[in-house]
Design an enzyme around this catalytic site. Structure first.
Site, PDB file in Angstrom:
ATOM      1  N   CYS A 101       0.864  -1.177   0.000  1.00 49.38           N
ATOM      2  CA  CYS A 101       0.000   0.000   0.000  1.00 49.38           C
ATOM      3  C   CYS A 101       0.902   1.229   0.000  1.00 49.38           C
ATOM      4  O   CYS A 101       2.127   1.109  -0.125  1.00 49.38           O
ATOM      5  CB  CYS A 101      -0.953   0.006   1.185  1.00 49.38           C
ATOM      6  SG  CYS A 101      -0.161   0.244   2.800  1.00 49.38           S
ATOM      7  N   ASP A 102       0.314   2.395   0.120  1.00 53.23           N
ATOM      8  CA  ASP A 102       1.091   3.640   0.026  1.00 53.23           C
ATOM      9  C   ASP A 102       2.245   3.682   1.014  1.00 53.23           C
ATOM     10  O   ASP A 102       3.401   3.853   0.637  1.00 53.23           O
ATOM     11  CB  ASP A 102       0.182   4.840   0.272  1.00 53.23           C
ATOM     12  CG  ASP A 102      -0.170   5.544  -1.028  1.00 53.23           C
ATOM     13  OD1 ASP A 102       0.588   5.398  -1.984  1.00 53.23           O
ATOM     14  OD2 ASP A 102      -1.197   6.218  -1.080  1.00 53.23           O
TER      15      ASP A 102
END
Length: 519
Positions: A430-431
């Protein structure tokens, strides 16, 4: 391996903004503990704190003015060029700090004593100088790579980094300090104008959709955190820390789905609400908003309500709340702001809940008819806002993904894609690599353990840190394009929800078949 179709220009823009936001997040997120420590010191020891202490309060200024920018610059440089880049980046940002102080001192000499400017804290300067120093150091090292005589490597490496650090200090001292002071002045005046004109709630029109489309990091870490920290250092708290972190709108939406939703969305909403509100992982409510894009209006209304409440009652946090859990928010709440902050969360949740409930009720007959027909919509609208529908018995597994490497049909889709590659290392990405991906990795790790499969690792990483060691990468739909760009040779599986995707079971079945021959 199949290949992805050519991205559209719109998708390319979205991916570019996401990548930029991820890079900013990568500079800030590892240093959140330092911001929290600074916030605790501020909350307790400044004159309006819980336990004022003039001696310990002297820590506040040096930490925010020197330690935090240097940490950010080092982290940014390390992301680009390891320890060598980090060291040069840390050297370089000191020039921006000193240059900013000189500019302000020169300005204050021309002003009366009651009109003096305060220090500009070089968060943005660190985000500029850290990567710039590291990138240029990396480029310079390539010029003489392989051309240094044996025995002189250490001498050249040490002096080249020292000399280039000196050059970048001067660059930071003059143009970058002047530039950042100007940027901070403009942004600060813009925020001041929004507050004075009571227009700050309008920022929710930008922030709430940006969150859902994974574009919030550029706003949050690029603008809100530096400005909020500056404001907190001057006033003891900042409302800006609550513009993005308020968990109220998200939990309000999930509660609406819990009561008025249908199918897979309703079934998973209660668990998502707990994770979002208590755990601070806001990504879990994004698929619910994107299931019906009009629900973003409910989030905007809730966000505006929270901002308005804090404006009227003077609510603010002493430092960023990360992750955006109610516990983190309350922990960072200023001493005089508990009523305002709690009300802002409650009212924002209530407004979002009411509006989302009206929307869900208005479309309930149509949704129930679709469900009776064997269809259920639980889609992502970042790159494809049209409905992706599958059988209600396997709602999520049947959804069509943006990724052509994704599961194409329930039950057999994963196997048809994955059988060509041995899977030993699974990565959730994810980010920031700390929130939703950690949750998803934990879910799949437990499934693999229960299946009795050994020799398979399941870890979580930031997309920016993906490398060739990953055999299979699992991301949310909106982030798969970027993950493929980082690790093109891995198998990519997209999911709508990290919490309970049926695709996890298909991955487990495949890995079991590879490792145990289907036993």
């Amino acid at each position: 391996m199949t290949t992805a179709s050519t991205p559209t220009q719109g998708r390319g823009t979205r991916v570019a903004v996401q990548r930029f936001g991820t890079f900013l997040s990568g500079m800030i997120m590892p240093n959140i503990p330092a911001l929290i420590a600074w916030g605790i010191i501020t909350a307790f020891f400044i004159p309006v704190g819980w336990t004022p202490n003039a001696d310990l309060a002297t820590l506040v200024g040096p930490m925010i003015h020197y330690l935090l920018p240097i940490l950010i610059a080092y982290t940014a440089g390390h992301m680009v060029y390891g320890v060598r880049g980090g060291v040069v980046g840390a050297i370089a940002v000191l020039g921006a700090i000193a240059g900013s102080d000189l500019l302000i001192a020169q300005f204050n000499e021309t002003q009366p004593a009651d009109n003096q400017l305060g220090q500009i804290h070089m968060f943005i300067g660190a985000m500029i100088m850290g990567p710039l120093a590291a990138y240029t150091m990396k480029w310079l090292d390539r010029l003489w790579d392989g051309r240094i005589k044996a025995g002189f490597e250490m001498l050249v490496n040490m002096f080249s980094a020292g000399i280039w650090g000196f050059v970048m200090v001067v660059v930071g001292f003059y143009p970058v300090a002047w530039l950042v002071n100007g940027i901070m002045t403009v942004l600060g005046n813009a925020v001041k104008w929004l507050v004075e004109t009571n227009l700050l709630p309008l920022t929710s029109i930008l922030i709430e959709p940006a969150k859902v489309f994974f574009l919030n990091n550029a706003i949050n870490h690029g603008v809100l955190t530096p400005l909020g920290t500056q404001q907190a250092a001057e006033e003891g708290k900042s409302i800006l820390f609550l513009l993005e972190a308020n968990p109220g709108p998200g939990v309000g939406l999930l509660l609406a789905f819990t009561i008025f939703g249908i199918g897979a969305a309703r079934a998973s909403a209660p668990g998502a609400a707990v994770i979002q509100f208590l755990g601070g992982i806001h990504e879990v409510y994004f698929p619910y908003a994107l299931m019906k894009p009009i629900l973003i209006l409910a989030l905007i209304a809730g966000g505006m309500t929270g901002v308005t409440t804090n404006m009227l009652l003077g609510g603010g946090l002493v430092a960023p709340a990360a992750p955006g859990s109610i516990f983190a928010v309350l922990f960072q709440t200023a001493r005089d702001s508990y009523v305002a902050v709690i009300l802002s969360v409650v009212l924002s949740a209530a407004v979002t809940f009411v509006i989302a409930s009206i929307i869900l009720r208005a479309s309930r007959k149509r949704d129930l008819a679709a469900e009776e027909a064997g269809l259920d919509t639980f889609e992502s609208a970042v790159s494809q806002t049209e409905a992706n529908k599958g059988k209600s018995s396997a709602a999520l597994a049947g959804l069509r993904s943006e990724s052509v490497d994704d599961v194409a049909a329930a039950g057999v889709g994963a196997a048809s894609v994955l059988t060509g590659k041995q899977v030993n290392n699974i990565v959730f990405a994810c980010d920031a690599g700390m929130g939703s991906s950690a949750m998803g990795a934990s879910v799949l790790r437990n499934k693999i353990k229960k299946a009795g499969i050994e020799g398979v690792t399941v870890v979580n990483k930031a997309i920016a840190n993906l490398d060739a060691t990953a055999d299979l990468i699992i991301t949310q739909n909106q982030l798969t394009d970027r993950a493929r760009g980082q690790a093109p040779n891995a198998i990519h599986v997209s999911v709508d929800n990290f919490m309970n995707s049926p695709k996890y079971d298909e991955v487990v079945d495949l890995v079991r078949e590879q490792h145990h021959g289907g036993a």
